[in-house]
Design a protein around this motif. Sequence first.
Motif, PDB file in Angstrom:
ATOM      1  N   GLU A  62       7.008   0.168  -3.837  1.00 40.25           N
ATOM      2  CA  GLU A  62       7.100   1.342  -2.971  1.00 40.25           C
ATOM      3  C   GLU A  62       5.959   1.380  -1.954  1.00 40.25           C
ATOM      4  O   GLU A  62       6.163   1.724  -0.792  1.00 40.25           O
ATOM      5  N   ILE A  63       4.761   1.026  -2.392  1.00 42.65           N
ATOM      6  CA  ILE A  63       3.614   1.024  -1.485  1.00 42.65           C
ATOM      7  C   ILE A  63       3.778  -0.045  -0.418  1.00 42.65           C
ATOM      8  O   ILE A  63       3.550   0.203   0.771  1.00 42.65           O
ATOM      9  N   ILE A  64       4.195  -1.237  -0.825  1.00 41.74           N
ATOM     10  CA  ILE A  64       4.381  -2.324   0.139  1.00 41.74           C
ATOM     11  C   ILE A  64       5.460  -1.973   1.153  1.00 41.74           C
ATOM     12  O   ILE A  64       5.267  -2.158   2.373  1.00 41.74           O
ATOM     13  N   LEU A  65       6.588  -1.440   0.680  1.00 40.88           N
ATOM     14  CA  LEU A  65       7.656  -1.063   1.602  1.00 40.88           C
ATOM     15  C   LEU A  65       7.241   0.099   2.505  1.00 40.88           C
ATOM     16  O   LEU A  65       7.602   0.133   3.685  1.00 40.88           O
ATOM     17  N   GLY A  66       6.472   1.033   1.969  1.00 43.51           N
ATOM     18  CA  GLY A  66       5.997   2.153   2.779  1.00 43.51           C
ATOM     19  C   GLY A  66       5.026   1.722   3.856  1.00 43.51           C
ATOM     20  O   GLY A  66       5.104   2.173   5.000  1.00 43.51           O
ATOM     21  N   VAL A  67       4.099   0.835   3.505  1.00 47.34           N
ATOM     22  CA  VAL A  67       3.133   0.343   4.491  1.00 47.34           C
ATOM     23  C   VAL A  67       3.846  -0.504   5.543  1.00 47.34           C
ATOM     24  O   VAL A  67       3.568  -0.388   6.742  1.00 47.34           O
ATOM     25  N   ALA A  68       4.775  -1.346   5.117  1.00 46.54           N
ATOM     26  CA  ALA A  68       5.518  -2.181   6.064  1.00 46.54           C
ATOM     27  C   ALA A  68       6.345  -1.320   7.014  1.00 46.54           C
ATOM     28  O   ALA A  68       6.387  -1.577   8.232  1.00 46.54           O
ATOM     29  N   GLY A  69       6.994  -0.302   6.503  1.00 43.39           N
ATOM     30  CA  GLY A  69       7.757   0.604   7.361  1.00 43.39           C
ATOM     31  C   GLY A  69       6.867   1.401   8.283  1.00 43.39           C
ATOM     32  O   GLY A  69       7.229   1.694   9.421  1.00 43.39           O
ATOM     33  N   SER A  70       5.689   1.736   7.817  1.00 45.19           N
ATOM     34  CA  SER A  70       4.738   2.482   8.641  1.00 45.19           C
ATOM     35  C   SER A  70       4.212   1.629   9.782  1.00 45.19           C
ATOM     36  O   SER A  70       4.059   2.112  10.905  1.00 45.19           O
ATOM     37  N   ILE A  71       3.944   0.361   9.502  1.00 42.12           N
ATOM     38  CA  ILE A  71       3.412  -0.520  10.532  1.00 42.12           C
ATOM     39  C   ILE A  71       4.487  -0.908  11.542  1.00 42.12           C
ATOM     40  O   ILE A  71       4.264  -0.850  12.750  1.00 42.12           O
ATOM     41  N   THR A  72       5.645  -1.309  11.059  1.00 43.28           N
ATOM     42  CA  THR A  72       6.670  -1.833  11.964  1.00 43.28           C
ATOM     43  C   THR A  72       7.446  -0.750  12.708  1.00 43.28           C
ATOM     44  O   THR A  72       7.772  -0.923  13.874  1.00 43.28           O
ATOM     45  N   GLN A  73       7.766   0.357  12.047  1.00 47.79           N
ATOM     46  CA  GLN A  73       8.622   1.367  12.669  1.00 47.79           C
ATOM     47  C   GLN A  73       7.921   2.697  12.904  1.00 47.79           C
ATOM     48  O   GLN A  73       8.508   3.604  13.472  1.00 47.79           O
TER      49      GLN A  73
END
Length: 106
Positions: A62-73
């Motif tokens: 969840e943290i990895i997906l949240g950070v990735a979504g925060s950075i990219t989108q």
Amino acid sequence: MNTAQAMPWWGWLFFAGFFLLLGLTGVMFVSILRQGDERRRLILLHAGSTSFSAFVGMLLLEIILGVAGSITQGIPMGEKNPLVLLMTAALVYCVSLCYYKRRYGD
């Protein structure tokens, strides 16, 4: 409009799943509190460590997906519902408890 309408089938399915997972949470706490011999403690130790590992893995994902979504989108990280986390941990614990009971013969 009739207020005594029947609940749709998916509503009953949701409530059945909710109460099933709530029951599994109760089973988890009752099994932890029961006393037993060394084999029982070994089974509980294995089931607890398996559910803890799955829980940490889920949070890490969840943290990895949240950070990735925060950075990219630019989407802010959302909060996780604690009831969902508890029920997921209870489900994994009960499944691993059944597995280790069968494996070690309690």
